[in-house]
Design an enzyme around this catalytic site. Structure first.
Site, PDB file in Angstrom:
ATOM      1  CG  ASP A 116      -1.955  -1.072   1.187  1.00 37.86           C
ATOM      2  OD1 ASP A 116      -2.027  -1.767   0.151  1.00 37.86           O
ATOM      3  OD2 ASP A 116      -2.697  -1.231   2.179  1.00 37.86           O
ATOM      4  CB  ALA A 117       3.995   2.060   1.848  1.00 40.69           C
ATOM      5  CE1 TYR A 169      -2.755   1.965  -6.843  1.00 45.83           C
ATOM      6  CE2 TYR A 169      -3.312   3.661  -5.226  1.00 45.83           C
ATOM      7  CZ  TYR A 169      -3.553   3.014  -6.426  1.00 45.83           C
ATOM      8  OH  TYR A 169      -4.597   3.427  -7.217  1.00 45.83           O
ATOM      9  CB  SER A 178     -37.108  -3.232 -10.028  1.00 48.18           C
ATOM     10  OG  SER A 178     -38.362  -3.106 -10.610  1.00 48.18           O
ATOM     11  CD  GLU A 205     -24.772 -11.700 -10.060  1.00 49.58           C
ATOM     12  OE1 GLU A 205     -23.615 -11.979 -10.377  1.00 49.58           O
ATOM     13  OE2 GLU A 205     -25.332 -10.673 -10.422  1.00 49.58           O
ATOM     14  CE  LYS A 253     -32.677  -7.797  -5.196  1.00 49.92           C
ATOM     15  NZ  LYS A 253     -32.439  -6.723  -4.229  1.00 49.92           N
ATOM     16  CG  ASP A 305     -29.737  -4.661   1.631  1.00 47.03           C
ATOM     17  OD1 ASP A 305     -30.374  -3.948   0.832  1.00 47.03           O
ATOM     18  OD2 ASP A 305     -30.073  -4.830   2.812  1.00 47.03           O
ATOM     19  CD  GLU A 316     -27.316  -3.321  -5.635  1.00 42.17           C
ATOM     20  OE1 GLU A 316     -27.610  -3.334  -6.855  1.00 42.17           O
ATOM     21  OE2 GLU A 316     -28.155  -3.190  -4.735  1.00 42.17           O
ATOM     22  CE1 TYR A 370     -27.445  -5.268 -11.737  1.00 41.30           C
ATOM     23  CE2 TYR A 370     -26.421  -5.320  -9.569  1.00 41.30           C
ATOM     24  CZ  TYR A 370     -27.337  -4.772 -10.451  1.00 41.30           C
ATOM     25  OH  TYR A 370     -28.130  -3.748 -10.047  1.00 41.30           O
ATOM     26  CE  LYS A 407     -35.732  -9.062  -1.244  1.00 41.98           C
ATOM     27  NZ  LYS A 407     -36.230  -7.811  -1.693  1.00 41.98           N
ATOM     28  CB  CYS A 412     -26.165  -6.099  41.292  1.00 43.93           C
ATOM     29  SG  CYS A 412     -26.729  -7.702  40.683  1.00 43.93           S
ATOM     30  CB  CYS A 462     -26.570  -9.654  44.692  1.00 44.02           C
ATOM     31  SG  CYS A 462     -25.229  -8.664  44.013  1.00 44.02           S
ATOM     32  CB  CYS A 487     -22.800  -7.390  39.505  1.00 45.88           C
ATOM     33  SG  CYS A 487     -23.039  -8.079  41.142  1.00 45.88           S
ATOM     34  CB  CYS A 538     -24.061 -11.685  42.448  1.00 43.42           C
ATOM     35  SG  CYS A 538     -25.358 -11.330  41.262  1.00 43.42           S
TER      36      CYS A 538
HETATM   37  N1  5U1 Z   1     -26.901  -9.540  -8.394  1.00 41.09           N
HETATM   38  C1  5U1 Z   1     -27.816  -8.773  -9.007  1.00 41.09           C
HETATM   39  N2  5U1 Z   1     -28.477  -7.809  -8.402  1.00 41.09           N
HETATM   40  N3  5U1 Z   1     -29.287  -7.277  -9.333  1.00 41.09           N
HETATM   41  C2  5U1 Z   1     -30.162  -6.238  -9.236  1.00 41.09           C
HETATM   42  N4  5U1 Z   1     -28.176  -8.873 -10.285  1.00 41.09           N
HETATM   43  C3  5U1 Z   1     -29.109  -7.922 -10.514  1.00 41.09           C
HETATM   44  N5  5U1 Z   1     -29.775  -7.598 -11.628  1.00 41.09           N
HETATM   45  C4  5U1 Z   1     -30.647  -6.572 -11.566  1.00 41.09           C
HETATM   46  C5  5U1 Z   1     -30.850  -5.870 -10.368  1.00 41.09           C
HETATM   47  C6  5U1 Z   1     -31.810  -4.755 -10.300  1.00 41.09           C
HETATM   48  O1  5U1 Z   1     -31.351  -6.205 -12.637  1.00 41.09           O
HETATM   49  C7  5U1 Z   1     -31.277  -6.961 -13.837  1.00 41.09           C
HETATM   50  C8  5U1 Z   1     -32.528  -6.667 -14.563  1.00 41.09           C
HETATM   51  C9  5U1 Z   1     -30.088  -6.603 -14.631  1.00 41.09           C
END
Ligand code: 5U1
Length: 534
Positions: free
Chosen positions: A35-36, A38, A84, A115, A117, A119, A175, A227, A315, A409, A412, A427, A433
């Site tokens: 890292d250093a 870089y 979506s 794969e 999903k 968050d 994502e 993705y 999900k 506590c 006791c 405590c 106790c």
């Molecule tokens: N892993 C993954 N998450 N995700 C979210 N794939 C993926 N594909 C998505 C979305 C909204 O939409 C596809 C329609 C490309």
């Protein structure tokens, strides 16, 4: 005066080297320099670009440091809508999805790329002739926000693609997320400068990406997995699986857990496999995604309202749910540690019903300002003890009171003392106790210690409450006559317990040492002591 050729060459060389090392570090997970080293090269390039601004380019790695703040984000029109995903909540939804595709395509078996999903936050990145020109949020799917300068600060985002056969215009989608460690570090930094704390990694990632000052975004440890594609001119591979492979060669990071599966059965197996490792992943996922791998079949299937027919999000049960605090109490552990606990209106979260959640310590109570009657968000991830992550103060009923941590506590009456910069409450009663006595006997009897069959928590509690035992040693003087009077110990069970106690006398030294519950002597130390002293 024109910049000399050696300086121009040095800048080009530094840029190429930094791109390469970035790729190795973030995409291949195989760094070649420290890292250093870089940082030294990065500093040198920053210095040269400041001195010779005419050498600055749109793909320079120095852009990762961020740029002066914007007034607002410009809108970005997604030429190909950011769709979506349709959701599946159980196996029957997955079977129906696969059946629909087989029937429409008139084929017997479908290959899917599966794969996790993530968050996080969906984004779209536009590369023209391999150079990143626009980075945008999803927005409403039609119009997002131009967060290019922020996207450029994400170290795993290539500013210039590498490799062969890159389409002239390539819009990729992925994502943006924070790992758990990144989230913790960010909140620690925020706390140290009395800034706003983020509720969860997703909110923190969203807040970071939507910073008008990209120099702040640059300090946030954002990550990305790619993705899919949006607008493309030119040829791309004809299966989704091959597309993800091409992504990798172009320097675009893809989930290492992406896999090819066959049919609904393969999808469900994949779901179960990922559900098992979910709690060990370093980032949050809320399910898995299945996508038809054959691109021509994807086009044939098309979309239904705002979601493609060729993809499905399966999900996991929610790990966070909202409920109401019915009480706040403190619990005393084996070593006297006093832990506040929220008693909750039972709520189904992370696949089980939860009615208690840890509040960790005094500082956490102060941070949350949690009160009886509050509506709270409870999180249960994997086997981790459920915890309260946030309080919805907007729903707070009138006349609530701040929780005051007790000075003595509750079991006791001994004084509570504080350790660890006043955060850890203990405590001071020791084995005076009864809570500490009960917990130390439970520990003594537990499976990984003396493994006393039939000596459950409820029985230990009765033994202590009825003064039949003071400490673990007293267990060995118990008689069947004394035990039969206890709840849950009718007839034969009392005899069995006495036999179990007798049997436990022949155990390994390491188990016995661990069972004693000596401070700093956990299972490993007990094993080492036993091995050394024999
Ligand atoms: N892993 C993954 N998450 N995700 C979210 N794939 C993926 N594909 C998505 C979305 C909204 O939409 C596809 C329609 C490309």
């Amino acid at each position: 005066m024109a910049v000399s050729a050696p300086i121009r060459n040095r800048v080009l060389k530094l840029r190429a080297a930094l791109h390469e090392h970035n790729y190795r570090y973030h995409v291949l997970d195989d760094p070649a320099i420290s890292d250093a080293e870089y940082d030294r090269m990065f500093g040198e390039l920053q210095h040269l670009e400041a001195r010779y601004p005419e050498l600055i380019s749109a793909d320079s790695p120095t852009l990762r440091a961020g740029a002066p703040p914007l007034k607002q984000f410009a809108p970005v029109n997604h030429k190909v809508a950011m769709l979506s995903l349709s959701n599946a909540f159980d196996e029957s939804d997955v079977l129906a999805f696969d059946k629909r595709i087989r029937e429409r395509a008139e084929i017997e078996e479908v290959e899917y790329v599966a794969e996790p999903k993530l968050d996080g936050l969906a984004v779209s990145l536009l590369y023209e002739r391999g150079v990143l020109v626009v980075g945008a949020t999803r927005g409403d799917g039609e119009t997002g926000e131009d967060v290019t300068m922020n996207i450029k600060t994400i170290k795993s985002v290539p500013l210039r693609l590498r490799g062969k056969n890159i389409p002239e215009i390539l819009e990729v989608r992925g994502e943006v997320f924070l790992t758990h460690a990144g989230f913790r570090k960010l909140n620690e930094d925020q706390r140290s400068k009395a800034g706003k704390l983020f509720v969860n990694p997703r909110n923190a990632a969203a807040g970071s990406l939507r910073q008008l000052d990209s120099r702040l975004t640059a300090q946030r440890p954002l990550e990305i997995f790619f993705y899919g594609v949006g607008r493309v001119t030119g040829k791309i591979p004809d299966t989704h699986r091959a597309l993800l492979k091409a992504f990798k060669t172009w320097g675009l990071r893809v989930s290492p857990l992406a896999d090819l599966v066959v049919g609904a059965e393969g999808c469900i197996e994949y779901y179960e496999r990922i559900a098992k490792i979910r709690c060990r992943l370093s980032y949050d996922i809320d399910g898995v995604v299945y996508k038809v791998s054959d691109m021509s079949l994807q086009s044939k299937l098309g979309n239904i309202s705002r979601a493609p027919r060729w993809a499905l999000a399966h999900k996991f049960p929610a790990q966070e749910e909202s409920t109401v605090v019915q009480g706040i109490e403190v619990q005393v552990g084996r070593t006297g540690a006093v832990t506040p606990v929220a008693r909750l209106r039972p709520v189904f979260v992370g696949g089980v019903t939860v009615s208690n959640a840890t509040l960790h310590n005094r500082r956490e109570i102060e941070r949350l300002d949690i009160r009886v009657g509050d509506t709270v968000m409870v999180r249960r991830a994997g086997d981790v003890i459920p915890e309260v992550v946030s309080v919805n103060t907007g729903k707070r009923p009138p006349h609530t009171r701040r929780f005051k941590f007790p000075d003595t506590c509750p079991v006791c009456g001994s004084e509570i003392v504080y350790e660890g910069e006043g955060i850890v409450a203990r405590c001071s009663g020791g084995l005076y106790c009864s809570a500490q006595r009960k917990e130390s006997i439970k520990h003594f009897a537990s499976r990984r210690a003396m493994d006393i069959d039939g000596l459950g928590d409820k029985i230990v509690e009765q033994l202590v409450d009825k003064n039949l035992v003071q400490d673990a040693a007293d267990l060995y003087s118990l008689t069947v006559e004394q035990l039969v009077g206890l709840e849950r110990l009718a007839g034969k069970s009392a005899q069995n317990l006495v036999q179990s106690l007798e049997r436990s006398k022949t155990t390994k030294l390491e188990r016995f040492l661990h069972a004693l519950g000596i401070g700093q002597v956990g299972e490993t130390t007990a094993q080492q002591l036993a091995a050394h002293f024999g």
